[in-house]
Scaffold this motif. Structure first.
Motif, PDB file in Angstrom:
ATOM      1  N   MET A 164       0.868  -1.183   0.000  1.00  0.00           N
ATOM      2  CA  MET A 164       0.000   0.000   0.000  1.00  0.00           C
ATOM      3  C   MET A 164       0.893   1.217   0.000  1.00  0.00           C
ATOM      4  SD  MET A 164      -3.052  -0.950   2.647  1.00  0.00           S
ATOM      5  CE  MET A 164      -3.874   0.617   2.494  1.00  0.00           C
ATOM      6  N   PRO A 165       1.157   1.773  -1.213  1.00  0.00           N
ATOM      7  CA  PRO A 165       2.173   2.836  -1.336  1.00  0.00           C
ATOM      8  C   PRO A 165       1.919   4.012  -0.396  1.00  0.00           C
ATOM      9  CG  PRO A 165       0.897   2.570  -3.374  1.00  0.00           C
ATOM     10  CD  PRO A 165       0.527   1.453  -2.482  1.00  0.00           C
ATOM     11  N   GLU A 166       0.662   4.471  -0.259  1.00  0.00           N
ATOM     12  CA  GLU A 166       0.414   5.662   0.555  1.00  0.00           C
ATOM     13  C   GLU A 166       0.981   5.518   1.958  1.00  0.00           C
ATOM     14  OE1 GLU A 166      -1.857   3.912  -1.084  1.00  0.00           O
ATOM     15  OE2 GLU A 166      -3.623   5.079  -1.649  1.00  0.00           O
ATOM     16  N   LEU A 167       0.935   4.307   2.486  1.00  0.00           N
ATOM     17  CA  LEU A 167       1.321   4.137   3.880  1.00  0.00           C
ATOM     18  C   LEU A 167       2.782   4.535   4.117  1.00  0.00           C
ATOM     19  CD1 LEU A 167      -0.363   0.741   4.831  1.00  0.00           C
ATOM     20  CD2 LEU A 167      -1.154   3.070   5.267  1.00  0.00           C
ATOM     21  N   GLU A 168       3.546   4.472   3.068  1.00  0.00           N
ATOM     22  CA  GLU A 168       4.967   4.762   3.276  1.00  0.00           C
ATOM     23  C   GLU A 168       5.343   6.186   2.922  1.00  0.00           C
ATOM     24  OE1 GLU A 168       6.933   1.198   1.494  1.00  0.00           O
ATOM     25  OE2 GLU A 168       5.078   0.363   2.382  1.00  0.00           O
ATOM     26  N   TRP A 169       4.388   6.934   2.362  1.00  0.00           N
ATOM     27  CA  TRP A 169       4.670   8.339   2.055  1.00  0.00           C
ATOM     28  C   TRP A 169       5.056   9.080   3.335  1.00  0.00           C
ATOM     29  CZ3 TRP A 169      -0.096  10.035  -1.344  1.00  0.00           C
ATOM     30  CH2 TRP A 169      -0.069   9.340  -2.557  1.00  0.00           C
TER      31      TRP A 169
ATOM     32  N   ASN B 195      -2.366   2.289   9.345  1.00  0.00           N
ATOM     33  CA  ASN B 195      -1.033   1.686   9.329  1.00  0.00           C
ATOM     34  C   ASN B 195       0.021   2.564   8.681  1.00  0.00           C
ATOM     35  OD1 ASN B 195      -2.052  -0.690  10.529  1.00  0.00           O
ATOM     36  ND2 ASN B 195      -2.864  -1.333   8.540  1.00  0.00           N
ATOM     37  N   PHE B 196      -0.156   3.903   8.676  1.00  0.00           N
ATOM     38  CA  PHE B 196       0.890   4.752   8.095  1.00  0.00           C
ATOM     39  C   PHE B 196       2.206   4.535   8.836  1.00  0.00           C
ATOM     40  CE2 PHE B 196      -2.899   7.064   6.718  1.00  0.00           C
ATOM     41  CZ  PHE B 196      -2.587   7.295   5.388  1.00  0.00           C
ATOM     42  N   VAL B 197       3.265   4.565   8.082  1.00  0.00           N
ATOM     43  CA  VAL B 197       4.597   4.361   8.688  1.00  0.00           C
ATOM     44  C   VAL B 197       4.948   5.537   9.585  1.00  0.00           C
ATOM     45  CG1 VAL B 197       7.064   4.165   8.187  1.00  0.00           C
ATOM     46  CG2 VAL B 197       5.387   2.919   6.795  1.00  0.00           C
ATOM     47  N   HIS B 198       4.598   6.720   9.103  1.00  0.00           N
ATOM     48  CA  HIS B 198       4.947   7.910   9.876  1.00  0.00           C
ATOM     49  C   HIS B 198       3.735   8.487  10.580  1.00  0.00           C
ATOM     50  CE1 HIS B 198       8.901   7.905   7.973  1.00  0.00           C
ATOM     51  NE2 HIS B 198       8.272   7.641   6.839  1.00  0.00           N
TER      52      HIS B 198
ATOM     53  N   TYR C 268      -4.320  -4.464  -2.787  1.00  0.00           N
ATOM     54  CA  TYR C 268      -4.867  -3.174  -2.355  1.00  0.00           C
ATOM     55  C   TYR C 268      -5.684  -2.526  -3.464  1.00  0.00           C
ATOM     56  CZ  TYR C 268      -4.830   1.767  -0.969  1.00  0.00           C
ATOM     57  OH  TYR C 268      -5.194   3.048  -0.666  1.00  0.00           O
ATOM     58  N   HIS C 269      -5.110  -2.526  -4.661  1.00  0.00           N
ATOM     59  CA  HIS C 269      -5.816  -1.909  -5.789  1.00  0.00           C
ATOM     60  C   HIS C 269      -7.084  -2.673  -6.133  1.00  0.00           C
ATOM     61  CE1 HIS C 269      -1.504  -0.909  -5.959  1.00  0.00           C
ATOM     62  NE2 HIS C 269      -1.946   0.308  -6.278  1.00  0.00           N
TER      63      HIS C 269
END
Ligand SMILES: [Mg+2]
Ligand SMILES: [Mg+2]
Ligand SMILES: [Mg+2]
Ligand SMILES: [Mg+2]
Ligand SMILES: [Mg+2]
Ligand SMILES: [Mg+2]
Ligand SMILES: [Mg+2]
Ligand SMILES: [Mg+2]
Ligand SMILES: [Mg+2]
Ligand SMILES: [Mg+2]
Ligand SMILES: [Mg+2]
Ligand SMILES: [Mg+2]
Ligand SMILES: [Mg+2]
Ligand SMILES: [Mg+2]
Ligand SMILES: [Mg+2]
Ligand SMILES: [Mg+2]
Ligand SMILES: [Mg+2]
Ligand SMILES: [Mg+2]
Ligand SMILES: [Mg+2]
Ligand SMILES: [Mg+2]
Ligand SMILES: [Mg+2]
Ligand SMILES: [Mg+2]
Ligand SMILES: [Mg+2]
Ligand SMILES: [Mg+2]
Ligand SMILES: [Mg+2]
Ligand SMILES: [Mg+2]
Ligand SMILES: [Mg+2]
Ligand SMILES: [Mg+2]
Ligand SMILES: [Mg+2]
Ligand SMILES: [Mg+2]
Ligand SMILES: [Mg+2]
Lengths: 316, 316, 316, 316, 316
Positions: free
Chosen positions: A282-287, C278-281, B291-292
């Motif tokens: 899930m790309p957004e999560l790492e933004w 679950n965001f990393v930041h 996810y998508h």
């Protein structure tokens, strides 16, 4: 108890005689009162007074409706008095003949007791006769209706203004009872009113025509009472319709609040749910500012929805 | 205050006499006005004027209903005037006899004051008599009902059009008060109207028959007033029914919005919840495009539901 | 079955004669009863008694409405008796002539059977004639209406008080049936009442005028019955309006609970959702007292909302 | 404008005379029409025609209710004509005397203009007189009510069938306006109808009795109109009750959908929430088929609830 | 088509004559029937029969309301017959004169055709005359109303019992149509009933007084019909009120279910949400039995809420 009061041509009052011994035509006029009579006493209606069996039957059975019957020898009048406390209807029957009135009631009648003592106390009874007795009793009977109707009127006002902030189901129940009591008062008052109208225009009741103003005064009060009852029933109708309207309006307001709450939090919670998913990719999560971006989106969404509801008028 | 105005055969007005000193049959006609009388003054009704005790009783007790009684020596008429500000009912009583009229009122009556000064100012009073006094007062009393009914009519229109966008519970309360006031106006107007009808066809009021057109004109106004009140009550009924209908319709719309929101977000949030579970073995979570795919499924579901609600007509 | 009872000038009762053999004018008066007649027997109305074909037609077809027709030779009266169990309307027809009464009914009539046996048992029938038969039957018919109306009254009270705590849809259905039965009673009682009024003032029914008090007594009962039915219909109206009002009020209460629950938990669940992302930041997640801070915020929010709803009166 | 038409004994029409110059008794009959008169012209009612001041007052003030007054010298009749476009009520006043009719109206009256030109064009006016004028005008006035009532009827049908699928609040507003207009038509038509009834049975209007069939024909139309208005008001009542019933029914359906959605997804989302918790020790999370088991439980629950709702009839 | 039937003094029937050729006073009595007449034939009303133009006008325009007019030479009666299938109102007009009856109808009338053939078939027409024709036609017209009203009654019962389990909006629409049809029947039946009442007491219709019993029989049927219609309208009122009450009650039940579901799952889902948060420091998450404790709390909460709702009576 049977009470006899006979008045001689010299206006002397004689009260110590037995119904069975008396020679009625010997007196100027007389009044016999059957108050809570025993079965034995009731028989005197037939054996001593020789009234018509149908009239006697109507005496004995209570809850007869108010009525006026003309028999050959006498007129027979049934009225309802109403006890202030429990609105129970007490029947009073009158036999009015040439020179007499006979009153009959299964209960102790305050109205009749008052007139009886007044007659005994009165020194000059020149102006009195059997119709005067009838007038005095009915005047009191009808006057006693007023405090009852006024009391109902007060209770209706209290329901309407609701000073004790009672819940609406209690008020509605009270209103229903008040309507029921008004209905009962109507069934007491209206037939008596109609009978007085008949009496006032009848050619058979000599003594009423002679005292026209007095009986018209009672009729007047009955008209007033009848109007008060009708108009109070109409007002209870209005109050109930008003309660229902306002309740329905408030319900609408509550449902609007419910809708606003649901509409705002459902999408927000859904977005939070999206980013609570555990997909590995899930790309957004790492933004770097993914979290802040999601909060910003939620804030904008909230503002947009609040503006939309404001426009719809769903805030208050 | 007791005011006496006596008119001689030569149409001279005499106003500086005391009620207790006057010889009434010496005049062509006379008018006595009891305005806010003291208890002492009220006694004059009996001691100087010798009216019937029942009529005097009706004078003293206010809130008698409008009525017309024929006594041997005079006719007794009770009307209600209405004060414009608070709609309080002010009783005015008339005794109309052979060559006199007596007016009685516990309050200061603008209507009577106007007629009194007009009588005093008037130079030629050839055309005046006790019935003219009665006509002039009643004409003013009835004319004063119009602005009240027109005002109620205006308020009803304002409730209906609601220019200030007041909330509905305020409007309904206002409507309820208006209905109450209309009911009170009906109880004032209709009995007076019916009494005028009786007067116009009565054989006992000579002076009214002579001025038939004038009293018929008042009766006409009373008919118009009575119709206006009845029809305005009907309109308030319609307004309330309309409010309830529209409120109920709007409630339906709001519930539809609620249902649409709930129906769309409940399944979406549920899907997000599924993939938020922490089971160790959940193959989809590790899919490259899991996810998508989940977002795509949610989008399709949303579109499907929107179409379904469009078909149902639940979008506005 | 056809029963014949003829009374001679000496008041002797003769019952063993056939309708076809009898010479009617030979008797003081007579009564013929057609009880559940066969088609053959019905023909006797025409062949032996020579009644008018329209009256015979009205006999044969049942569910004719109560009515009174004057033919040249006789009066024709149709009444409805009501069976206590199923409220089915049973028609009874009377032909009343110079010296006879003929009763006709397709069903077995308890009322007529009672009068028939009483006539046979009665030793002294000096006071009896064809109108007495008519009175006795109608007295019983009308007396039988009372238990039915009292029973309906009891059922209405039971619906109102609902001792068995039945659900409202069952009560409403019951109320609807009671209204229907009251309507049917009204359609039975009111026309008969109106016919008795006509009879009492008619110049064609000699025998009724002679027994005025007796028939007036029946009329009285019909008036009472008619009022009871009207007033009970009004009460069912009130009960239904009351049910609807209270139901609507309770619905409002339930919707308030729904709104309170939704309003409190929707934002709380949303906040929990935020920190479930679950965001990393997400800096808060790593704070030492982040968890406790979030719980504190939620608690404060809950208290604030509870206070707000308390103010709105949505608790209770 | 004042128009004068005088007819000589030879049935010659003379129209070029001034009201102030004319000698009225010199003609067979005459008609004067006051059409939108100036204040100066209105004075002629008094100075030239010497009508009673009360009748003149009623002329000048408009919106008098329809009425019929008998004065010594003439009869005074007030009617309302209705303008087709805006339903504004235009008053027309008639003075009908021995050999004349005077019409008075503050607005330009199409009805009177038509009759005026027809009178002028007509060659043989042998059959015409002042009552014929009255008949011709009233015939047109009443005929003009029909298209208005028919138009209201059409609009009511359109509201009921709602071909343009307008939203209900628009329809209800329209219905409310239609009810208002019907009420106004009732207040125009019913008093005129009652006046025609009085006229037809009056002994004072010679010329109406002579043309009984013609005026009875107008009365007939007024009866028909009055019935149409009453019955259309009843139909609008039915339509509104129907709208409310159907709206209430649909609301129920929508609430059922809401309940079904909430009932199905609330427990599912809760289960997903359970396994989204982050407890370190949650055995199910590590089961090999924990995820699949949870999905299976959710599916079963969904099926169970759908079956339950099917049984309850909440699927549409 | 114009049909002529003339009866000679010897009771011979002559039917082969043209309306324009006949000498009417030469016959005992005659009947002319205008059935679906052409414009040419309609003119005969004027040219051959010389009827009053207003009566002819009423013939030509249909949908005249039922009425009875007395002209000098004849009485004019308008009735409505009703076609069983579509309830369309067909007007039939009667001119009844000294020795004739003329019937007029724009449609083919089954009722008139029946009477016409019966007249032709009848051998002995000694008892027949123009009033007999009128009676025979009206008897059939009124008898034809019964199946229509019975049919409406059946449909009302079907709506009430709803054997096909139709949805309520369909039932309400049906009910609305039935009310509309009852209203139309009322507008047909009640005026005819009132006209028969007038005829029965009129001194101008010799032939009706002679056959009083027969026309009273028709009047009787009209009374019965009128009562049936009124009472069925009242029943449809009751049914609709009942539908609304029950719908409102069910809605309340559904909202209770909604509230129960929401109230139970909202806090549970919130608790699950709490422990789904990702704070680094959440001590409970590491407890050995944290998961089990959370499940226990949820279970207790659920039980508590179920008990609470049980107490509130929200479980069905
Ligand atoms: Mg009673
Ligand atoms: Mg008193
Ligand atoms: Mg009232
Ligand atoms: Mg009301
Ligand atoms: Mg109301
Ligand atoms: Mg008094
Ligand atoms: Mg009053
Ligand atoms: Mg005035
Ligand atoms: Mg009053
Ligand atoms: Mg005027
Ligand atoms: Mg009205
Ligand atoms: Mg209304
Ligand atoms: Mg019959
Ligand atoms: Mg019947
Ligand atoms: Mg009895
Ligand atoms: Mg009795
Ligand atoms: Mg009643
Ligand atoms: Mg009621
Ligand atoms: Mg008007
Ligand atoms: Mg016309
Ligand atoms: Mg109608
Ligand atoms: Mg209405
Ligand atoms: Mg209705
Ligand atoms: Mg016509
Ligand atoms: Mg009609
Ligand atoms: Mg028939
Ligand atoms: Mg009825
Ligand atoms: Mg009803
Ligand atoms: Mg109705
Ligand atoms: Mg009803
Ligand atoms: Mg209702």
């Amino acid at each position: 108890m049977i009470r006899v009061a006979a008045v001689t041509e010299n206006n002397e009052k004689i009260t110590d005689i037995e119904i069975s011994e008396v020679n009625f035509s010997a007196y100027k006029w007389w009044w016999i009162d059957f108050s809570e009579p025993t079965e034995e006493e009731i028989k005197q209606l037939d054996t001593s007074l020789h009234f018509h069996p149908l009239a006697i039957e109507d005496c004995i059975h209570s809850l007869q409706r108010p009525k006026l019957d003309y028999y050959d020898e006498f007129s027979f009048f049934v009225t309802h008095a109403v006890g202030a406390k429990e609105l129970e209807q007490k029947e009073i029957d009158f036999f009015i003949g040439e020179n007499y009135v006979v009153t009959f009631h299964h209960w102790d009648s305050a109205e009749i007791n008052q007139v009886w003592s007044r007659l005994l106390k009165q020194e000059d009874i020149n102006e009195w006769d059997e119709y005067r007795i009838f007038y005095e009793v009915m005047d009191k009977v009808v006057d006693n209706f007023f405090p009852i109707v006024y009391h109902l009127e007060d209770e209706i006002n209290e329901v309407e203004e609701n000073p004790g902030d009672k819940p609406m189901d209690v008020l509605l129940d009270h209103l229903f009872d008040l309507r029921h009591q008004l209905l009962r008062m109507r069934h007491t008052i209206n037939p008596i009113r109609d009978l007085f109208y008949r009496m006032l225009s009848s050619h058979r009741l000599e003594g009423i025509r002679e005292r026209r103003e007095y009986f018209a005064d009672i009729y007047d009060h009955l008209m007033k009472l009848s109007e008060m009852v009708a108009s109070n029933r109409e007002i209870t109708n209005d109050i109930r319709d008003n309660f229902i309207s306002i309740n329905s309006y408030q319900q609408n307001k509550v449902i609007q609040v419910l809708t606003v709450i649901t509409s705002i939090f459902a999408p927000l919670t859904f977005i939070a749910g999206i980013y609570g998913m555990n997909f590995v990719h899930m790309p957004e999560l790492e933004w770097r500012y993914g979290y802040h971006a999601s909060l910003a989106v939620m804030t904008l969404l909230t503002i947009a929805m609040i503006l939309w509801f404001k426009k719809k008028g769903w805030f208050g």
